[in-house]
Structure formats: structure tokens, C-alpha cells
Design an enzyme around this catalytic site. Sequence first.
Site, mmCIF file in Angstrom:
data_model
loop_
_atom_site.group_PDB
_atom_site.id
_atom_site.type_symbol
_atom_site.label_atom_id
_atom_site.label_comp_id
_atom_site.label_asym_id
_atom_site.label_seq_id
_atom_site.Cartn_x
_atom_site.Cartn_y
_atom_site.Cartn_z
ATOM 1 N N ARG A 108 -1.437 4.562 5.376
ATOM 2 C CA ARG A 108 -1.144 5.250 4.119
ATOM 3 C C ARG A 108 -0.019 6.264 4.300
ATOM 4 N NH1 ARG A 108 -5.895 8.147 0.699
ATOM 5 N NH2 ARG A 108 -5.816 9.751 2.308
ATOM 6 N N TYR A 475 4.431 -2.745 -7.756
ATOM 7 C CA TYR A 475 3.412 -2.699 -8.811
ATOM 8 C C TYR A 475 2.358 -3.738 -8.452
ATOM 9 C CZ TYR A 475 6.367 0.256 -11.768
ATOM 10 O OH TYR A 475 7.109 1.293 -12.290
HETATM 11 C C1 LIG Z 1 2.210 7.151 -10.876
HETATM 12 C C2 LIG Z 1 3.072 6.128 -10.174
HETATM 13 C C3 LIG Z 1 4.429 6.073 -10.465
HETATM 14 C C4 LIG Z 1 5.255 5.141 -9.832
HETATM 15 N N1 LIG Z 1 6.601 5.121 -10.125
HETATM 16 C C5 LIG Z 1 7.409 4.236 -9.492
HETATM 17 C C6 LIG Z 1 8.824 4.194 -9.731
HETATM 18 O O1 LIG Z 1 9.362 4.961 -10.527
HETATM 19 N N2 LIG Z 1 9.570 3.282 -9.066
HETATM 20 C C7 LIG Z 1 9.017 2.403 -8.172
HETATM 21 O O2 LIG Z 1 9.742 1.606 -7.592
HETATM 22 N N3 LIG Z 1 7.686 2.420 -7.925
HETATM 23 C C8 LIG Z 1 6.884 3.313 -8.550
HETATM 24 N N4 LIG Z 1 5.548 3.315 -8.265
HETATM 25 C C9 LIG Z 1 5.016 2.355 -7.290
HETATM 26 C C10 LIG Z 1 5.212 2.865 -5.862
HETATM 27 O O3 LIG Z 1 6.560 2.663 -5.476
HETATM 28 C C11 LIG Z 1 4.308 2.075 -4.917
HETATM 29 O O4 LIG Z 1 2.976 2.302 -5.259
HETATM 30 C C12 LIG Z 1 4.558 2.453 -3.461
HETATM 31 O O5 LIG Z 1 4.031 1.455 -2.630
HETATM 32 C C13 LIG Z 1 3.959 3.801 -3.147
HETATM 33 O O6 LIG Z 1 4.208 4.185 -1.833
HETATM 34 P P1 LIG Z 1 3.161 5.149 -1.114
HETATM 35 O O7 LIG Z 1 3.637 5.438 0.244
HETATM 36 O O8 LIG Z 1 2.877 6.295 -2.039
HETATM 37 O O9 LIG Z 1 1.875 4.215 -1.151
HETATM 38 P P2 LIG Z 1 0.709 3.847 -0.121
HETATM 39 O O10 LIG Z 1 -0.465 3.579 -0.999
HETATM 40 O O11 LIG Z 1 0.559 4.853 0.944
HETATM 41 O O12 LIG Z 1 1.231 2.512 0.524
HETATM 42 C C14 LIG Z 1 1.583 1.355 -0.212
HETATM 43 C C15 LIG Z 1 1.550 0.137 0.701
HETATM 44 O O13 LIG Z 1 2.456 0.300 1.794
HETATM 45 C C16 LIG Z 1 1.751 0.368 3.039
HETATM 46 N N5 LIG Z 1 2.344 1.464 3.795
HETATM 47 C C17 LIG Z 1 2.305 2.776 3.479
HETATM 48 N N6 LIG Z 1 2.996 3.482 4.372
HETATM 49 C C18 LIG Z 1 3.478 2.623 5.274
HETATM 50 C C19 LIG Z 1 4.271 2.773 6.448
HETATM 51 N N7 LIG Z 1 4.693 3.977 6.848
HETATM 52 N N8 LIG Z 1 4.586 1.667 7.163
HETATM 53 C C20 LIG Z 1 4.161 0.452 6.764
HETATM 54 N N9 LIG Z 1 3.403 0.250 5.668
HETATM 55 C C21 LIG Z 1 3.062 1.328 4.920
HETATM 56 C C22 LIG Z 1 0.306 0.598 2.675
HETATM 57 O O14 LIG Z 1 -0.566 0.075 3.659
HETATM 58 C C23 LIG Z 1 0.189 -0.116 1.349
HETATM 59 O O15 LIG Z 1 0.031 -1.506 1.566
HETATM 60 C C24 LIG Z 1 4.704 4.238 -8.894
HETATM 61 C C25 LIG Z 1 3.330 4.284 -8.620
HETATM 62 C C26 LIG Z 1 2.512 5.215 -9.249
HETATM 63 C C27 LIG Z 1 1.042 5.250 -8.935
#
Ligand SMILES: Cc1cc2nc3c(=O)[nH]c(=O)nc-3n(C[C@H](O)[C@H](O)[C@H](O)COP(=O)(O)OP(=O)(O)OC[C@H]3O[C@@H](n4cnc5c(N)ncnc54)[C@H](O)[C@@H]3O)c2cc1C
Length: 537
Positions: A108, A475
Site C-alpha cells: 500500500r 479505476y
Molecule cells: C477519491 C479518489 C480520486 C481519484 N482521482 C484520480 C485522478 O484524478 N486521476 C487518476 O488517474 N486516478 C485517480 N484516482 C485513482 C487512483 O489513481 C488509484 O486509486 C491509484 O491506484 C491510487 O494509488 P495509491 O497509492 O493511493 O493506492 P493503493 O491503494 O495504495 O495502491 C493501488 C494499487 O497499487 C499497488 N501499489 C501501491 N503502492 C505500490 C508500490 N509502491 N509498488 C507497487 N505496487 C504498489 C497496490 O497493491 C494496489 O494494487 C482516484 C481515486 C480516488 C479514491
Amino acid sequence: MGSPSSLLFLTFAFVLSSVSSTSSIPNPELFTQCLEANSQNPIPFSTTFFTPKHNASFTSVLESTAQNLRYLMPSMPKPAFIFTPLEDSHVQAAVICANKLKIHLRVRSGGHDYEGLSFVSLIEQPFMIIDLAKLRAIQVNIAHNTAWVEVGATIGEVYYRISEKSPVHAFPAGNCPSIGVGGHITGGGYGSLHRKYGLAADNIIDARIVDANGNILDRKAMGEDLFWAIRGGGGGSFGIILSWQIKLVHVPPLVTIFTIKKTLEQNANKILHKWQQVAPNIDEDLFFLVEIRGVNSSTPGKRTVQTSYVGRYLGTADRLLQLMTEKFPELGLTNKDCLQTSWIKSVPYIYGFPNTTSPEILIQRTISNKVFMKNKADYIRLVIPEIALNSIWKRFMQIDEPLMIWVPYGGMMSRISESALPYPHRKGVLFKLLYVSQWNDGEKSMEKYMNWVRRFYNFMTPYASRFPREAYLNYRDLDLGMNQFNRTSFLSSSTWGFKYFKDNFIRLVKVKYEVDPSNLFRHEQSIPPLPLESNKD
Ligand SMILES: Cc1cc2nc3c(=O)[nH]c(=O)nc-3n(C[C@H](O)[C@H](O)[C@H](O)COP(=O)(O)OP(=O)(O)OC[C@H]3O[C@@H](n4cnc5c(N)ncnc54)[C@H](O)[C@@H]3O)c2cc1C
Ligand SMILES: *[C@@H]1O[C@H](CO)[C@@H](O)[C@H](O)[C@H]1NC(C)=O
Ligand SMILES: *[C@@H]1O[C@H](CO)[C@@H](O)[C@H](O)[C@H]1NC(C)=O
Ligand SMILES: *[C@@H]1O[C@H](CO)[C@@H](O)[C@H](O)[C@H]1NC(C)=O
Ligand SMILES: *[C@@H]1O[C@H](CO)[C@@H](O)[C@H](O)[C@H]1NC(C)=O
């Protein structure tokens, strides 16, 4: 698009491969001992290691960045423990020990995964979480137009730290400030600058990743295939990314932001029809999306559809007004709708904060409201006819607070080839359509909201892209299919694989087989490791 033949090929290949994944019950003590034995530097467990039984803070750490409350419900599987590394060598040790002790791991960064895959495993228990929230340093180098950002930083922190060094430098990535740099960039990353500069993944110079053997590789060491795969191929399949080197882009000292709202009574349908043709083709300095909601109309007791055009122009209000008068007079933009401000001040506004919001909000790490959600998305390649809109609104209004967001493409997005990176939704996409279904009372309304968004998505089939019906990896949508880690798993992966990646899926499968043949990094929609022939055609 050779999807049918590729599909056949996968069917054939899955028979050849065998997967086995047996996780024994993880013993936290064995794991911490293993970490100690395998980490270059000592690990202070009193700030980094959490089990439900021994540590009262376990729940708050688990919930900290989890964005979709649906995946925190009591019925959802919980990790056996959480490890929050403080430095790279801790991550290496965690990978080595997960491998050695056969503990299924989830990674995460920002916790914003729509389907909670970074902190919940629906298909394999027990499991553990490596939470990278503490790896969040950001080093900006204005002289070189670059920065190194660690994956636990939020994208809002990245924007803010860049702006501290220069008001005319920026990075093209997501609109939501609290998303994590780790998952976001590896899944693509679009936002209000993508028409001008492409995706976040299009603006990566280098990366550091821990591979399945616990080694740290930079771009040179990992090679161009893996470096390609991690820029859009998605998290949790190839290794654990530690940091990205990003390329900064130019923004002018003054930008112009605006919002225009139109209800059905104010000619919303005609204007929305025109928007579909204008927004993807207009000057790429202009980005304006549409938020579509159901609201009370001015006639008491009646509801209507409200379209809000929220935009940012990379230039002055004068030039924007000229452009709009020429290309989109129907929208009726006037000088009093426009606010000139700096790029960094426009960031919270584009995400929905009031126009007076200070940019300091970007470093607050948790600024999105946490809700129960089930969102879905489409890519639209053909203008939706004006006469279809009223029948769409009828379905749309079947829930109390319906919401859709239409995000224009075109510009730079159309100039990058479909196979340059795993992210394939480029030329010909007019806009991305996000169906938002959110509620606050948990289990109680869950069925209602889940059914609404699924039915609406089905209803929209005639207007969506087809062969395949394209989907955005960031998404994430488990309705599209799931790995099952038994004999059926690779068959199912090809259905969602082609939706997320089109034919790039084949190359991702090959890279996966090269770098992680034993499938250490796996989840419900990870890339399957298949020994594909390279001369398939
Ligand atoms: C409120 C909201 C707004 C959003 N707005 C946008 C937007 O404007 N544009 C857009 O493109 N997307 C948007 N998203 C989607 C967002 O880009 C994805 O949910 C993205 O995967 C989030 O990254 P995270 O590190 O927060 O997620 P996490 O839940 O931490 O990870 C997402 C996935 O990647 C994996 N992962 C995480 N970190 C790593 C790492 N360091 N190495 C390898 N794998 C890893 C996890 O295991 C999981 O499978 C939005 C999502 C939400 C909930
Ligand atoms: C959690 O409990 C274990 C076992 O008692 C202990 O070693 C560790 O330091 C605790 N972690 C925290 C964050 O207090
Ligand atoms: C809309 O109208 C309904 C009933 O007519 C009312 O209960 C509700 O509070 C109104 N919503 C808003 C945002 O005004
Ligand atoms: C800024 O926000 C205030 C308060 O909502 C509003 O009254 C004003 O019109 C806005 N200014 C512009 C230019 O949008
Ligand atoms: C594969 O696993 C899923 C659940 O994970 C199960 O429903 C399905 O029956 C299994 N298929 C086979 C062929 O074992």
C-alpha cells in the site's frame, strides 16, 4: 487489435503453466526475526510492526489511508499484520521474508485503490500489508526540471513541494490531492494537465523498485521492458516501487479557473452535446471537465440534471474569453466567471474546493471524504447524440444523489502511441466517463447503490467504446473479473486484461513471466506469469 487470437493463445498457454500458492499461518514472531536477519539496518518494531492481537494501534494503522470504507466493513478479511518500513532496506527484507515464509503480501502507498486491493485480499488468507506511508521524501531539482519522489508521498505533497521551489513548474498527475504516488503513477495517472503534457506515467525518467528477489533495481538495472511495464501496468504485479524520478513541466505564472452551471431548463443538453465535440479538440492549454448531478429544480418538488463545467486555462482570462467566444459561445463564459490565480492555488479548486482554499490543504495527506463506494468508468469514442441524453437522464436519476464526471481527452493524449506505455486509451478517445456511486450508511444502502451503478453501466453500453469496452486500471473494477489462482485463473485474466491494456496485455504477461515467474506479487487483478512464445504471430 488482435484480441480474439491473443485470447486463444492465452487459453492455450494457461494449460502449460501451473500455479501453486500455499500460505501457512503466519507467525508474527518468525516474521520479525526474519526481518531482523535480512535487513541491512536495524528495524524499530515499536514503530513499524502491528498485529491485531498485540498492538492497540493496529486498527488505526489499517484504516489510516484506506479510502473505500466498503473494504473496511467487519465482513472484510483483515491482515495478519502490518509492516510500515522506514527505509528501503526494510522493504527488501520484507520481500525476502514474505517469500521465505510464504506469506501472501499486499503493498500500500496511498490506499486509494477503488477495490481496496492494497489492504484487503479477497482470494487468499492469511495475508500481510507492507504499508509505505512513511517512505515519503520529495527532492525537487528545479535546475534539472526533475524531482525524486518516494511512493508514500501524496500527489498533493508533490505539487506543493514543487511550488515551494518555483511557481512555474508543475507535474501532470491526478486531481485528487490525497492519492498516493506509488499506486497512482504505476497505473497511469491522468489529471487536469494531461491534454497538455500526457499522463504522470508519460513523465517518468527513472524509478527504483524492489524485485521478487529483494534486489533494488533502477531503470538501467531493470531494463526497458520492466521500466515500460511499471509505467501503466499497475501496482502489485512486478515488484515494490520505492521512488520515481519525475520530469517537471512548465506552467504560466497566471492561470484562469472557472465554473459554469447549466440545468436542463438552461439548455444543458445542447451545450453538453457541443462540449463533447469542443473539449477534446480545443487548445490544449484548456482543460474543462463536466460534473453531472441530480439536483432539486427551482420548481418545488421537481428534480433536474445539473451540468457543471469546471475548468482551468493555462493563461490569462482575456485569452480564455477570446477562445471561448470563438469556439464555444453557447457556454456563455464571461469575465465575472473567471478567476486568475497561480497554478498551485488552482489545484484544490479543480478538485472541488472553494476558490479561496489555501494550497496548504495539499499537504494535509487526508483530505478526501471517506465514503462507501462502487465506481465504474468508460471511455467514449463517439459523440453521444443529443436525443439520447434524455433517456440517459431517466436512468441516471434513479438514485438520490447521482454523479458522473466527464473528463476530456485529446491534445497530447492523442499524440502518444497506444503501445508506448501499457496505458492504451489514447488517440480517438473523446472523454473518460466516471460513474460515481457513494453512500454513507454502509451495509444498509449498499445493494441499492451497487445495483444502480451496475445497471447504469450496462445501460450505457451502446455509447461506450467496444471491442474491447475499455477500462482504466486506476479505476479498478472487480466486476470485470478476478484472478483465482487455480486452473481457471488465467482464462479470466484475459477478459479484464484486454479492457485495461488492449494488446499491451500480452507484453505485460511476458514481462511478468520474466521478472516474477513464481507470482510472488499477486492479487485479484495482477498480471499472470505465462510462458508466452515470443513469435505468437
Ligand atoms: C477519491 C479518489 C480520486 C481519484 N482521482 C484520480 C485522478 O484524478 N486521476 C487518476 O488517474 N486516478 C485517480 N484516482 C485513482 C487512483 O489513481 C488509484 O486509486 C491509484 O491506484 C491510487 O494509488 P495509491 O497509492 O493511493 O493506492 P493503493 O491503494 O495504495 O495502491 C493501488 C494499487 O497499487 C499497488 N501499489 C501501491 N503502492 C505500490 C508500490 N509502491 N509498488 C507497487 N505496487 C504498489 C497496490 O497493491 C494496489 O494494487 C482516484 C481515486 C480516488 C479514491
Ligand atoms: C506490537 O507488538 C509486538 C509484540 O508485542 C511488539 O514487538 C511491537 O513493538 C509492537 N508494535 C508497536 C507499534 O507497538
Ligand atoms: C430536495 O427536495 C427534497 C424534497 O422535495 C428535500 O427533502 C431535500 O432536502 C432537497 N434537497 C436540497 C439539497 O435542497
Ligand atoms: C469564488 O467563490 C465565491 C464564494 O463561493 C463566489 O461568490 C465567487 O463568485 C467565486 N469567484 C469566481 C470568480 O468564481
Ligand atoms: C477456483 O477458485 C475459486 C475461488 O477462489 C472457486 O470458486 C473455483 O471453483 C475454483 N475453480 C477450480 C477449477 O478449482
